[in-house]
Design a protein around this motif. Sequence first.
Motif, short mmCIF file in Angstrom:
data_model
loop_
_atom_site.label_atom_id
_atom_site.label_comp_id
_atom_site.label_asym_id
_atom_site.label_seq_id
_atom_site.Cartn_x
_atom_site.Cartn_y
_atom_site.Cartn_z
N MET A 39 0.96 -1.17 0.03
CA MET A 39 -0.07 -0.21 -0.18
C MET A 39 0.82 1.15 0.01
N LYS A 40 1.98 1.21 0.80
CA LYS A 40 2.96 2.18 0.75
C LYS A 40 3.85 2.31 -0.38
N GLY A 41 3.98 1.41 -1.38
CA GLY A 41 4.72 1.53 -2.51
C GLY A 41 6.01 0.88 -2.12
N PHE A 42 6.49 0.08 -1.23
CA PHE A 42 7.77 -0.21 -0.73
C PHE A 42 8.11 -1.65 -1.45
N THR A 43 9.26 -1.89 -1.85
CA THR A 43 9.60 -3.27 -2.42
C THR A 43 10.12 -4.08 -0.90
N GLN A 44 10.13 -5.30 -1.36
CA GLN A 44 11.05 -6.24 -0.32
C GLN A 44 12.37 -5.87 -0.38
N VAL A 92 16.01 -2.01 5.80
CA VAL A 92 15.73 -1.37 6.94
C VAL A 92 16.18 -2.35 8.17
N ILE A 93 16.22 -3.70 7.84
CA ILE A 93 16.41 -4.47 9.20
C ILE A 93 17.78 -4.69 9.59
N PRO A 94 18.83 -4.56 9.04
CA PRO A 94 19.28 -4.83 7.64
C PRO A 94 19.43 -6.46 7.60
N THR A 95 19.01 -6.92 6.27
CA THR A 95 19.31 -8.34 5.87
C THR A 95 19.20 -8.59 4.30
N VAL A 125 17.65 -9.62 0.58
CA VAL A 125 16.21 -9.65 0.08
C VAL A 125 15.62 -10.96 0.21
N SER A 126 16.38 -11.95 -0.15
CA SER A 126 15.97 -13.29 -0.01
C SER A 126 15.56 -13.78 1.43
N ASN A 127 16.17 -13.21 2.41
CA ASN A 127 15.87 -13.39 3.89
C ASN A 127 14.62 -12.79 4.29
N TYR A 128 14.68 -11.52 3.74
CA TYR A 128 13.24 -10.83 4.12
C TYR A 128 12.15 -11.47 3.44
N SER A 129 12.10 -12.06 2.32
CA SER A 129 11.09 -12.68 1.68
C SER A 129 10.65 -13.81 2.61
N ARG A 130 11.54 -14.52 3.24
CA ARG A 130 11.31 -15.89 3.84
C ARG A 130 10.66 -15.24 5.28
N LYS A 131 11.01 -14.21 5.75
CA LYS A 131 10.27 -13.45 6.96
C LYS A 131 8.90 -12.90 6.53
N GLU A 132 8.75 -12.33 5.57
CA GLU A 132 7.60 -12.16 5.13
C GLU A 132 6.58 -13.17 4.90
N SER A 133 7.03 -14.31 4.41
CA SER A 133 6.20 -15.47 4.07
C SER A 133 6.09 -16.36 5.46
#
Length: 65
Positions: free
Chosen positions: A12-17, A23-26, A28-36
């Motif tokens: 909704m805010k228009g940010f990518t993974q 931000v976390i920092p990590t 993108v593949s690890n962030y994707s696993r966190k989001e999933s």
Amino acid sequence: MQKEKLRTVRKMKGFTQQQMAEVIPTDVSNYSRKESGTVSITQTEWNKLAQFLEVPVEEIYEEGS
């Protein structure tokens, strides 16, 4: 368990993974696993993500993290 609230607010805010991962920092593949829901999100990470998205943690946090 997927983090639908987090994903919905991010989109909704228009940010990518990639931006969220920085931000976390990590990476993108690890962030994707966190989001999933495959990898857990720490309380510190929830706080950083909420601050970045400019929403209360409660708006994106889901149990089972």
